[in-house]
Motif scaffolding. Structure first.
Motif, PDB file in Angstrom:
ATOM      1  N   GLY A  26       0.773  -1.228   0.000  1.00  0.00           N
ATOM      2  CA  GLY A  26       0.000   0.000   0.000  1.00  0.00           C
ATOM      3  C   GLY A  26       0.805   1.278   0.000  1.00  0.00           C
ATOM      4  N   TYR A  27       2.133   1.192  -0.068  1.00  0.00           N
ATOM      5  CA  TYR A  27       2.955   2.397  -0.126  1.00  0.00           C
ATOM      6  C   TYR A  27       4.279   2.037  -0.786  1.00  0.00           C
ATOM      7  CZ  TYR A  27       5.737   0.623   3.759  1.00  0.00           C
ATOM      8  OH  TYR A  27       6.550  -0.142   4.538  1.00  0.00           O
ATOM      9  N   THR A  28       5.109   3.069  -1.014  1.00  0.00           N
ATOM     10  CA  THR A  28       6.400   2.847  -1.671  1.00  0.00           C
ATOM     11  C   THR A  28       7.386   2.319  -0.652  1.00  0.00           C
ATOM     12  OG1 THR A  28       5.911   4.691  -3.149  1.00  0.00           O
ATOM     13  CG2 THR A  28       8.176   3.877  -3.116  1.00  0.00           C
ATOM     14  N   TYR A  29       7.484   1.015  -0.568  1.00  0.00           N
ATOM     15  CA  TYR A  29       8.222   0.343   0.491  1.00  0.00           C
ATOM     16  C   TYR A  29       9.686   0.752   0.554  1.00  0.00           C
ATOM     17  CZ  TYR A  29      10.666  -3.465   2.844  1.00  0.00           C
ATOM     18  OH  TYR A  29      11.485  -4.200   3.657  1.00  0.00           O
ATOM     19  N   ASN A  30      10.366   0.800  -0.599  1.00  0.00           N
ATOM     20  CA  ASN A  30      11.826   0.922  -0.550  1.00  0.00           C
ATOM     21  C   ASN A  30      12.314   2.322  -0.237  1.00  0.00           C
ATOM     22  OD1 ASN A  30      11.103   2.042  -2.925  1.00  0.00           O
ATOM     23  ND2 ASN A  30      12.475   0.863  -4.226  1.00  0.00           N
ATOM     24  N   THR A  31      11.413   3.280  -0.017  1.00  0.00           N
ATOM     25  CA  THR A  31      11.857   4.613   0.394  1.00  0.00           C
ATOM     26  C   THR A  31      11.637   4.853   1.882  1.00  0.00           C
ATOM     27  OG1 THR A  31       9.720   5.624  -0.112  1.00  0.00           O
ATOM     28  CG2 THR A  31      11.355   5.542  -1.892  1.00  0.00           C
ATOM     29  N   ASN A  32      11.093   3.894   2.569  1.00  0.00           N
ATOM     30  CA  ASN A  32      10.818   4.055   3.998  1.00  0.00           C
ATOM     31  C   ASN A  32      11.853   3.362   4.864  1.00  0.00           C
ATOM     32  OD1 ASN A  32       8.078   4.577   2.744  1.00  0.00           O
ATOM     33  ND2 ASN A  32       7.652   4.985   4.893  1.00  0.00           N
ATOM     34  N   CYS A  33      12.085   3.923   6.031  1.00  0.00           N
ATOM     35  CA  CYS A  33      12.854   3.215   7.034  1.00  0.00           C
ATOM     36  C   CYS A  33      11.929   2.192   7.687  1.00  0.00           C
ATOM     37  CB  CYS A  33      13.406   4.173   8.081  1.00  0.00           C
ATOM     38  SG  CYS A  33      12.227   5.418   8.626  1.00  0.00           S
ATOM     39  N   VAL A  48      13.931  -2.004  18.912  1.00  0.00           N
ATOM     40  CA  VAL A  48      14.854  -3.135  18.901  1.00  0.00           C
ATOM     41  C   VAL A  48      15.882  -2.981  17.791  1.00  0.00           C
ATOM     42  CG1 VAL A  48      15.021  -5.620  18.550  1.00  0.00           C
ATOM     43  CG2 VAL A  48      13.128  -4.678  19.882  1.00  0.00           C
ATOM     44  N   ALA A  49      15.403  -2.712  16.583  1.00  0.00           N
ATOM     45  CA  ALA A  49      16.303  -2.617  15.433  1.00  0.00           C
ATOM     46  C   ALA A  49      15.644  -1.784  14.346  1.00  0.00           C
ATOM     47  CB  ALA A  49      16.637  -4.005  14.891  1.00  0.00           C
ATOM     48  N   ALA A  50      16.458  -1.209  13.489  1.00  0.00           N
ATOM     49  CA  ALA A  50      15.948  -0.431  12.361  1.00  0.00           C
ATOM     50  C   ALA A  50      16.897  -0.574  11.190  1.00  0.00           C
ATOM     51  CB  ALA A  50      15.792   1.039  12.744  1.00  0.00           C
ATOM     52  N   ILE A  51      16.326  -0.374  10.002  1.00  0.00           N
ATOM     53  CA  ILE A  51      17.134  -0.404   8.782  1.00  0.00           C
ATOM     54  C   ILE A  51      16.670   0.731   7.902  1.00  0.00           C
ATOM     55  CG2 ILE A  51      15.606  -2.094   7.637  1.00  0.00           C
ATOM     56  CD1 ILE A  51      18.201  -3.283   6.375  1.00  0.00           C
ATOM     57  N   TYR A  52      17.627   1.426   7.284  1.00  0.00           N
ATOM     58  CA  TYR A  52      17.339   2.664   6.587  1.00  0.00           C
ATOM     59  C   TYR A  52      17.422   2.472   5.085  1.00  0.00           C
ATOM     60  CZ  TYR A  52      18.178   4.013  11.345  1.00  0.00           C
ATOM     61  OH  TYR A  52      18.119   4.070  12.701  1.00  0.00           O
ATOM     62  N   PRO A  53      16.609   3.207   4.329  1.00  0.00           N
ATOM     63  CA  PRO A  53      16.568   3.001   2.878  1.00  0.00           C
ATOM     64  C   PRO A  53      17.834   3.497   2.196  1.00  0.00           C
ATOM     65  CG  PRO A  53      15.237   4.886   3.471  1.00  0.00           C
ATOM     66  CD  PRO A  53      15.688   4.263   4.763  1.00  0.00           C
ATOM     67  N   GLY A  54      18.114   2.913   1.050  1.00  0.00           N
ATOM     68  CA  GLY A  54      19.270   3.326   0.267  1.00  0.00           C
ATOM     69  C   GLY A  54      20.550   2.681   0.766  1.00  0.00           C
ATOM     70  N   SER A  55      21.060   3.174   1.876  1.00  0.00           N
ATOM     71  CA  SER A  55      22.320   2.669   2.429  1.00  0.00           C
ATOM     72  C   SER A  55      22.155   1.309   3.099  1.00  0.00           C
ATOM     73  CB  SER A  55      22.866   3.650   3.464  1.00  0.00           C
ATOM     74  OG  SER A  55      21.994   3.700   4.583  1.00  0.00           O
ATOM     75  N   ASN A  56      20.926   1.005   3.540  1.00  0.00           N
ATOM     76  CA  ASN A  56      20.671  -0.193   4.347  1.00  0.00           C
ATOM     77  C   ASN A  56      21.498  -0.203   5.623  1.00  0.00           C
ATOM     78  OD1 ASN A  56      18.599  -1.337   2.875  1.00  0.00           O
ATOM     79  ND2 ASN A  56      19.956  -2.622   1.654  1.00  0.00           N
ATOM     80  N   ASN A  57      21.880   0.958   6.098  1.00  0.00           N
ATOM     81  CA  ASN A  57      22.507   1.027   7.421  1.00  0.00           C
ATOM     82  C   ASN A  57      21.505   0.550   8.458  1.00  0.00           C
ATOM     83  OD1 ASN A  57      24.903   2.041   6.452  1.00  0.00           O
ATOM     84  ND2 ASN A  57      24.338   4.178   6.791  1.00  0.00           N
ATOM     85  N   ALA A  97       7.274  -1.552  12.091  1.00  0.00           N
ATOM     86  CA  ALA A  97       6.842  -0.192  11.777  1.00  0.00           C
ATOM     87  C   ALA A  97       7.562   0.309  10.538  1.00  0.00           C
ATOM     88  CB  ALA A  97       7.119   0.741  12.943  1.00  0.00           C
ATOM     89  N   ALA A  98       6.841   1.077   9.755  1.00  0.00           N
ATOM     90  CA  ALA A  98       7.411   1.730   8.577  1.00  0.00           C
ATOM     91  C   ALA A  98       7.376   3.227   8.826  1.00  0.00           C
ATOM     92  CB  ALA A  98       6.602   1.388   7.337  1.00  0.00           C
ATOM     93  N   GLY A  99       8.509   3.868   8.663  1.00  0.00           N
ATOM     94  CA  GLY A  99       8.583   5.283   8.960  1.00  0.00           C
ATOM     95  C   GLY A  99       8.991   6.115   7.768  1.00  0.00           C
ATOM     96  N   ALA A 100       8.691   7.391   7.854  1.00  0.00           N
ATOM     97  CA  ALA A 100       9.125   8.344   6.841  1.00  0.00           C
ATOM     98  C   ALA A 100      10.574   8.726   7.126  1.00  0.00           C
ATOM     99  CB  ALA A 100       8.232   9.573   6.864  1.00  0.00           C
ATOM    100  N   TRP A 101      11.400   8.629   6.109  1.00  0.00           N
ATOM    101  CA  TRP A 101      12.840   8.848   6.276  1.00  0.00           C
ATOM    102  C   TRP A 101      13.212  10.244   5.803  1.00  0.00           C
ATOM    103  CZ3 TRP A 101      16.819   7.652   8.851  1.00  0.00           C
ATOM    104  CH2 TRP A 101      18.116   7.768   8.359  1.00  0.00           C
ATOM    105  N   SER A 102      13.819  11.041   6.719  1.00  0.00           N
ATOM    106  CA  SER A 102      14.184  12.419   6.367  1.00  0.00           C
ATOM    107  C   SER A 102      15.584  12.510   5.795  1.00  0.00           C
ATOM    108  CB  SER A 102      14.100  13.303   7.622  1.00  0.00           C
ATOM    109  OG  SER A 102      15.185  13.010   8.487  1.00  0.00           O
TER     110      SER A 102
END
Length: 125
Positions: A26-33, A48-57, A97-102
């Motif tokens: 339902g949303y653009t998955y690969n641009t969200n953290c 617990v853990a997070a992964i960020y778009p683009g860099s996959n840090n 959770a899916a978040g908006a990445w700034s």
């Protein structure tokens, strides 16, 4: 309509492993953290853990470093949490959770973020 559906929870003994999955739609998955949170009875929710778009840090809470691994598979719009060497204190409801990445911060709370319904993880001693 945005949906996050977690799966993979269950009951294991101390030292066991589980892999949680979070399927997004339902949303653009690969641009969200993406992140995993947990909440045990009587305790506050914690990241617990997070992964960020683009860099996959990635980010890990100190309590799970070296034991948990977060990953994402953009082609399947899915985020994973591999949990090894589980301890009784890992027992909790786990939420994706899916978040908006700034670019430097992940906004996971509504109205910018989306949450799943959770999957229970129980670790017995």
């Amino acid at each position: 309509q945005v949906q996050l559906v977690e799966s993979g929870g269950g009951s294991v003994q101390t030292g066991g492993s589980l892999r949680l999955s979070c399927a997004a739609s339902g949303y653009t998955y690969n641009t969200n953290c993406m992140g995993w949170f947990r909440q045990a009875p009587g305790k506050e929710r914690e990241g617990v853990a997070a992964i960020y778009p683009g860099s996959n840090n990635t980010y890990y809470d100190d309590s799970v470093k070296g034991r948990f691994t977060i990953s994402r598979y953009n082609a399947k719009n899915t985020t994973y949490l591999q949990m090894n060497s589980l301890k009784p204190e890992d027992t909790a409801m786990y939420y994706c959770a899916a978040g908006a990445w700034s670019g430097s911060y992940c906004y996971a709370e509504p109205p910018f973020g989306y949450w799943g319904q959770g999957t229970q993880v129980t670790v017995s001693s």
